[in-house]
Design a protein around this motif. Structure first.
Motif, mmCIF file in Angstrom:
data_model
loop_
_atom_site.group_PDB
_atom_site.id
_atom_site.type_symbol
_atom_site.label_atom_id
_atom_site.label_comp_id
_atom_site.label_asym_id
_atom_site.label_seq_id
_atom_site.Cartn_x
_atom_site.Cartn_y
_atom_site.Cartn_z
ATOM 1 N N LYS A 207 0.902 -1.192 0.061
ATOM 2 C CA LYS A 207 -0.099 -0.034 0.049
ATOM 3 C C LYS A 207 0.896 1.378 0.007
ATOM 4 N N ASN A 208 0.494 2.228 -0.902
ATOM 5 C CA ASN A 208 1.342 3.390 -1.043
ATOM 6 C C ASN A 208 2.671 3.124 -1.216
ATOM 7 N N VAL A 212 3.419 -4.001 3.120
ATOM 8 C CA VAL A 212 2.603 -4.076 4.569
ATOM 9 C C VAL A 212 2.608 -5.401 5.116
ATOM 10 N N GLY A 213 2.766 -6.635 4.204
ATOM 11 C CA GLY A 213 2.684 -7.878 4.788
ATOM 12 C C GLY A 213 3.417 -8.892 3.731
ATOM 13 N N ILE A 214 4.158 -9.893 4.387
ATOM 14 C CA ILE A 214 4.891 -10.578 3.034
ATOM 15 C C ILE A 214 4.870 -12.037 3.563
ATOM 16 N N GLY A 215 4.335 -12.718 3.109
ATOM 17 C CA GLY A 215 4.204 -14.287 3.537
ATOM 18 C C GLY A 215 5.103 -15.048 2.630
ATOM 19 N N THR A 216 6.404 -15.635 3.058
ATOM 20 C CA THR A 216 7.375 -16.172 2.317
ATOM 21 C C THR A 216 7.721 -17.598 2.688
ATOM 22 N N GLU A 235 -3.872 -2.854 7.379
ATOM 23 C CA GLU A 235 -3.350 -2.092 6.280
ATOM 24 C C GLU A 235 -3.625 -3.014 5.041
ATOM 25 N N ALA A 236 -4.056 -4.072 5.108
ATOM 26 C CA ALA A 236 -4.570 -5.102 3.889
ATOM 27 C C ALA A 236 -5.783 -4.244 3.369
ATOM 28 N N GLU A 237 -6.794 -3.662 4.134
ATOM 29 C CA GLU A 237 -7.771 -3.089 3.359
ATOM 30 C C GLU A 237 -7.498 -2.185 2.316
ATOM 31 N N GLY A 238 -7.960 -2.230 0.932
ATOM 32 C CA GLY A 238 -7.927 -1.480 -0.109
ATOM 33 C C GLY A 238 -6.330 -1.582 -0.566
#
Length: 297
Positions: A207-208, A212-216, A235-238
């Protein structure tokens, strides 16, 4: 191809009880070492540098923090300092002891912006003299990279496998949900570029123009989606998500939809592609097809 042993002593191998050596001349200069550089430092440094270099496809200043050869934070901003701080802050806990690479000239202001001594190495193509002195005082190793063509490789069965490392075409095909604007497509492109450097199976949320999130590194893509959304939280929203390979089942996409992710970029090629497209339309997610997979092992 025959490579001679290069005369650079490494602190140790992948683990401290193991030795390691370099064959072939690496395309970097050590401007400051301090504590002797290690096998892992070099692998992490390249992992960070290649992603940062790929981010030049998008306007702005790009920064990437890597640990264990996978990004923990990446960001593109209109300001150098904001880019560095955003990349570190994207996952500050994981960034501790990490390696930072930028795709711009690293100057005094950049060096001063690193307030805490928790970076092991800083990598860039250019440094100012003042920046070098400041980083030295912080006991951070400095690698200046010379132009070269990245490769992937692994030892196996007493031999060594070497392959190309490059991004597929960055033109994406709209296949489901609402179409995105030009600016939104930039966000989707950012997510796709960064996920190329993440260990598979991988799902990345941004986002921006900041992760904001990394699944690895998961054997299940569904599990990677769960980790990414759990880390992203609200932060996942949108936000925008990338998958490094196709969704084999709709369940991973459903996890992203439940987290209210706005758009997804992924390759296709599953026998259940029609189910994936149908699910994206049902969830109201903008879904774009990438021209190829980008998973790394």
């Amino acid at each position: 191809m025959y490579l001679e042993k290069y005369n650079l002593e490494l602190r140790y191998g992948e683990n401290s009880h193991e030795n390691a050596q370099i064959f072939g001349k690496p395309s970097f200069e050590i401007l400051h070492e301090g504590k002797q550089i290690s096998f892992n430092n070099i692998l992490d440094a390249e992992a960070a540098y290649v992603v940062a270099k790929h981010l030049k496809y998008i306007d702005g200043y790009g920064s990437v923090v890597v640990k264990h050869q996978t990004p923990c934070g990446a960001s593109i901003k209109k300001n150098k300092i904001e880019s560095i701080i955003s990349a570190i802050s994207a996952d500050e806990e994981s960034s501790f002891g990490g390696i930072l690479s930028v795709n711009f000239k690293f100057d005094e202001e950049c060096a001063l912006a690193i307030k805490k001594k928790y970076l092991e190495v800083v990598i860039a193509e250019k440094f100012t003299e003042n920046a070098i002195e400041i980083l030295k005082s912080k006991k951070i190793r400095i690698l200046k990279v010379n132009n070269y063509e990245p490769k992937v490789g692994k030892p196996a069965f007493g031999a060594y496998l070497i392959g190309e490392r490059k991004l597929p075409n960055l033109k994406f095909e709209h296949v489901a949900g609402p179409k995105l604007s030009v600016e939104e497509m930039k966000e989707l492109t950012f997510a796709y570029i960064v996920i190329e450097g993440v260990k598979s199976n991988a799902i990345l949320i941004s986002k921006n123009l900041t992760t904001v999130g990394i699944g690895t590194g998961q054997p299940s893509r569904k599990r990677a989606a769960w980790i990414a959304t759990s880390l992203a939280e609200k932060e996942a929203e949108g936000a925008f998500a990338a998958s490094d390979a196709f969704f084999p089942f709709p369940d991973g996409l459903e996890i992203l939809a439940n987290a209210k992710v706005k758009a997804v970029i992924a390759p296709m090629g599953s026998i259940r592609d029609e189910q994936i497209i149908e699910s994206a339309n049902r969830f109201g997610i903008s879904f774009y097809k990438a021209s190829g997979r980008v998973f790394r092992h």
